[in-house]
Motif scaffolding. Structure first.
Motif, PDB file in Angstrom:
ATOM      1  N   SER A 238       0.865  -1.174   0.000  1.00 13.29           N
ATOM      2  CA  SER A 238       0.000   0.000   0.000  1.00 13.29           C
ATOM      3  C   SER A 238       0.909   1.233   0.000  1.00 13.29           C
ATOM      4  O   SER A 238       2.047   1.166   0.470  1.00 13.29           O
ATOM      5  CB  SER A 238      -0.909  -0.021   1.225  1.00 13.29           C
ATOM      6  N   PRO A 239       0.425   2.359  -0.518  1.00  6.65           N
ATOM      7  CA  PRO A 239       1.300   3.539  -0.604  1.00  6.65           C
ATOM      8  C   PRO A 239       1.970   3.896   0.726  1.00  6.65           C
ATOM      9  O   PRO A 239       3.130   4.316   0.737  1.00  6.65           O
ATOM     10  CB  PRO A 239       0.354   4.649  -1.072  1.00  6.65           C
ATOM     11  N   ASP A 240       1.300   3.679   1.850  1.00  3.66           N
ATOM     12  CA  ASP A 240       1.912   4.036   3.139  1.00  3.66           C
ATOM     13  C   ASP A 240       2.864   2.954   3.648  1.00  3.66           C
ATOM     14  O   ASP A 240       3.446   3.100   4.722  1.00  3.66           O
ATOM     15  CB  ASP A 240       0.833   4.362   4.183  1.00  3.66           C
ATOM     16  N   GLY A 241       3.005   1.868   2.895  1.00  2.57           N
ATOM     17  CA  GLY A 241       3.965   0.820   3.268  1.00  2.57           C
ATOM     18  C   GLY A 241       3.488  -0.108   4.369  1.00  2.57           C
ATOM     19  O   GLY A 241       4.230  -0.990   4.801  1.00  2.57           O
ATOM     20  N   ARG A 242       2.262   0.065   4.836  1.00  2.00           N
ATOM     21  CA  ARG A 242       1.801  -0.744   5.957  1.00  2.00           C
ATOM     22  C   ARG A 242       1.332  -2.130   5.512  1.00  2.00           C
ATOM     23  O   ARG A 242       1.346  -3.075   6.289  1.00  2.00           O
ATOM     24  CB  ARG A 242       0.648  -0.043   6.684  1.00  2.00           C
ATOM     25  N   GLN A 243       0.863  -2.232   4.256  1.00  2.81           N
ATOM     26  CA  GLN A 243       0.304  -3.509   3.804  1.00  2.81           C
ATOM     27  C   GLN A 243       1.083  -4.068   2.622  1.00  2.81           C
ATOM     28  O   GLN A 243       1.216  -3.402   1.589  1.00  2.81           O
ATOM     29  CB  GLN A 243      -1.154  -3.314   3.362  1.00  2.81           C
ATOM     30  N   LYS A 301       6.327  13.523   0.195  1.00  4.30           N
ATOM     31  CA  LYS A 301       6.090  12.079   0.266  1.00  4.30           C
ATOM     32  C   LYS A 301       6.684  11.551   1.556  1.00  4.30           C
ATOM     33  O   LYS A 301       7.840  11.832   1.880  1.00  4.30           O
ATOM     34  CB  LYS A 301       6.721  11.389  -0.941  1.00  4.30           C
ATOM     35  N   ASP A 302       5.913  10.742   2.257  1.00  2.40           N
ATOM     36  CA  ASP A 302       6.292  10.311   3.595  1.00  2.40           C
ATOM     37  C   ASP A 302       7.463   9.327   3.548  1.00  2.40           C
ATOM     38  O   ASP A 302       7.338   8.237   2.982  1.00  2.40           O
ATOM     39  CB  ASP A 302       5.073   9.639   4.251  1.00  2.40           C
ATOM     40  N   PRO A 303       8.599   9.673   4.139  1.00  2.00           N
ATOM     41  CA  PRO A 303       9.728   8.728   4.149  1.00  2.00           C
ATOM     42  C   PRO A 303       9.371   7.427   4.875  1.00  2.00           C
ATOM     43  O   PRO A 303       9.908   6.364   4.539  1.00  2.00           O
ATOM     44  CB  PRO A 303      10.819   9.481   4.924  1.00  2.00           C
ATOM     45  N   MET A 304       8.484   7.505   5.870  1.00  5.53           N
ATOM     46  CA  MET A 304       8.157   6.307   6.645  1.00  5.53           C
ATOM     47  C   MET A 304       7.471   5.242   5.797  1.00  5.53           C
ATOM     48  O   MET A 304       7.512   4.056   6.122  1.00  5.53           O
ATOM     49  CB  MET A 304       7.286   6.684   7.848  1.00  5.53           C
ATOM     50  N   PHE A 306       8.515   4.150   3.108  1.00  6.63           N
ATOM     51  CA  PHE A 306       9.587   3.241   2.670  1.00  6.63           C
ATOM     52  C   PHE A 306      10.383   2.677   3.848  1.00  6.63           C
ATOM     53  O   PHE A 306      10.953   1.588   3.752  1.00  6.63           O
ATOM     54  CB  PHE A 306      10.461   3.899   1.607  1.00  6.63           C
ATOM     55  N   ALA A 307      10.416   3.390   4.959  1.00 13.27           N
ATOM     56  CA  ALA A 307      11.033   2.805   6.158  1.00 13.27           C
ATOM     57  C   ALA A 307      10.273   1.546   6.572  1.00 13.27           C
ATOM     58  O   ALA A 307      10.864   0.546   6.999  1.00 13.27           O
ATOM     59  CB  ALA A 307      11.046   3.834   7.287  1.00 13.27           C
ATOM     60  N   ARG A 308       8.944   1.578   6.416  1.00 10.44           N
ATOM     61  CA  ARG A 308       8.146   0.384   6.749  1.00 10.44           C
ATOM     62  C   ARG A 308       8.472  -0.781   5.808  1.00 10.44           C
ATOM     63  O   ARG A 308       8.537  -1.929   6.222  1.00 10.44           O
ATOM     64  CB  ARG A 308       6.650   0.716   6.681  1.00 10.44           C
ATOM     65  N   ARG A 309       8.685  -0.468   4.529  1.00  5.26           N
ATOM     66  CA  ARG A 309       9.087  -1.521   3.587  1.00  5.26           C
ATOM     67  C   ARG A 309      10.456  -2.090   3.977  1.00  5.26           C
ATOM     68  O   ARG A 309      10.708  -3.303   3.884  1.00  5.26           O
ATOM     69  CB  ARG A 309       9.161  -0.955   2.165  1.00  5.26           C
ATOM     70  N   LEU A 310      11.336  -1.186   4.397  1.00  2.65           N
ATOM     71  CA  LEU A 310      12.675  -1.613   4.816  1.00  2.65           C
ATOM     72  C   LEU A 310      12.579  -2.612   5.966  1.00  2.65           C
ATOM     73  O   LEU A 310      13.232  -3.675   5.957  1.00  2.65           O
ATOM     74  CB  LEU A 310      13.465  -0.360   5.229  1.00  2.65           C
TER      75      LEU A 310
END
Lengths: 323, 323
Positions: A238-243, A301-304, A306-310
């Motif tokens: 998901s765009p926010d990296g949560r899912q 664009k929220d860096p977090m 991609f931090a979540r993807r990391l």
């Protein structure tokens, strides 16, 4: 999303007189890309097509890199990849100047950029990426990856002391990952010219088919498998990296592998390459976040995201993700 | 020049399912207009055309006025005026909602907006304005002029104490003109629905022909001759207001008069109506100037460009300008 440089219709009509593109009949600034000014141009009565994107290169694109980008588009288009051709003027010149900026007229391609691609669409993107990698096998243009491993330490250094304004956990995450990747970054993988930024934004689709790969302004020579890792990190969350979307992930990887067989070494490297990709976008977004006023009209664009993807890719439980 | 509201291609495709416009094949945010979000939309396989502008109404447009604007476009298009038709969905609805904003799908028209129109182009614009005035003779929609005489005092009041940041001479100029126009503003002139904002921006041209009048969001019922005065102040000067172009002025007026004979009272009123128009844009620009941070990405339009026109029109030596 902005047009940074004003170009009048009269200026544009004069500019087009050097091309075999006919008479200007429509001209609109478009909110495409972040770094350049883009215009949708329509003509009639010309030999060289009738719809184009005019791009004025504003900031991040080094004019010295434009010959590489244009040669790459020509090469890919000649080999049947769906990419926009660069249009040459009557003297054969593709890179011109307008309003004091380097300016290129590029073929307009139909298609829409998705926000939430389906598995079928992700499979088509994976196929298109593999076909692109085949098509560049005999392309000898060279451009180093200005956003590769070496740049990450420097980019992190320019964020020093300001991580807190993004997230309290981010500094430790970045420092740990920088150290880990410096030690474990895979060497000697097959190199190729890669897109290096194949987000859904940069893939035009008609239904479930890819109608165009666009925005090659980060393309460079680097590990071929890194391009698949970048695409994976850009498409499968998901765009926010949560899912994480495992169906999209499976389809993307299958689409790629069905058209290009990676070596066992490349497949083994994918988890680390994906961590690198997630770190790369975490860092570039963090730098932009810190350097963009909160009240600017440009959306930060929220860096977090991609931090979540990391964190996802670094989880040992996800080791089997890439097969 | 910005897109204020993000609309994804998926949202747009869903929105279009209620129309007979076919399948979405291209979708770009465009830098058009100042106040709304606009998108260029392309479809294939539909019955109701294939290229459109989608407008989301953001701020200055009162949603309650949209039925008036859409009825006006329908009326003008039916009478052969080149204006974009509003597209209705399958239920006959023209004014819908998207991303929480009122949204209208409007026909795309070819043509370019000029920055420096030639006399031949000004003549064509004058003709098109006259034809529009003929065409609205039997249009009974009503909308008061929200930017008319009554509003100017209020707008000036909202700039109070801040004129200095624009120009030291501006406050006295505005106050003198407000007093003059309050006393001399012509009454009982023939009324009509007018465009009220027919800048070159809002006239699409192909060569020397008008291909479309657009952006009717200030249209209202007011003195018909005031529309010609607004158009004159918008077309006949260099953008900074320093240079009057008498050839463009003559051509614009001839184009209008050849198609619509104003009454002697209207012709006599034109110099004062032109002062009013110049004051109206001086004031709206002054208000925007004061209320736009200098570092905003939106380009502020210089109020002095219209203050200079005001001084020009108020000069007794220019009394013969309008015949």
């Amino acid at each position: 999303m902005a047009v940074y440089t004003h170009v009048s219709a009269e200026m544009m009509a004069r500019f087009l007189r050097d091309y075999d593109t006919g008479e200007l009949i429509s001209f609109k600034g478009i909110a495409e890309g972040v770094e350049n000014s883009n215009f949708l141009v329509e003509t009639r009565g010309g030999k060289d097509g009738h719809r184009f994107i005019l791009t004025l290169y504003e900031k991040r694109v080094d004019p010295g890199d434009l010959p590489f980008f244009m040669a790459l588009l020509d090469h890919l288009a000649e080999r049947g990849c769906r990419v926009p051709r660069a249009i040459a003027d009557r003297n054969g010149v593709q890179i011109r100047e307008l309003a004091g900026r380097p300016a290129c007229l590029i073929e307009f391609l139909e298609g829409i950029s998705l926000t939430s691609p389906s598995p079928a669409q992700a499979r088509a993107a994976g196929e298109a990426l593999a076909r692109m990698h085949h098509a560049v096998a005999d392309f000898d243009g060279a451009r180093p990856n200005s956003m590769g491993l070496a740049s990450w330490h420097e980019l992190a250094g320019r964020c020093d002391g300001q991580w807190q304004q993004i997230d309290p956990a981010l500094e430790a995450l970045v420092e740990g990952e920088l150290a880990f990747l410096a030690e474990h970054w895979p060497q000697n993988l097959p190199q190729s010219v890669i897109h290096a930024d194949l987000f859904p934004d940069n893939v035009l689709m008609l239904g479930d088919s890819v109608s165009g790969l666009i925005d090659f302004y980060f393309s460079c020579r680097d590990a071929r498998a890194y391009d698949l890792a970048v695409t994976h990190s850009a498409w499968c969350f998901s765009p926010d990296g949560r899912q994480f979307d495992s169906a999209v992930s499976d389809a993307l990887l299958q689409g790629y592998h069905a058209n290009l067989k990676l070596t066992p070494q490349e497949i083994a490297a994918l988890p680390i390459l994906a961590r690198g990709s997630a770190l790369r976008f975490t860092l570039s977004r963090a730098y932009d976040w810190i350097n963009t006023p909160p009240d600017a009209l440009v959306t930060r664009k929220d860096p977090m995201a991609f931090a979540r993807r990391l964190i996802f890719y670094a989880d040992p439980a996800k080791a089997g993700l890439f097969g």
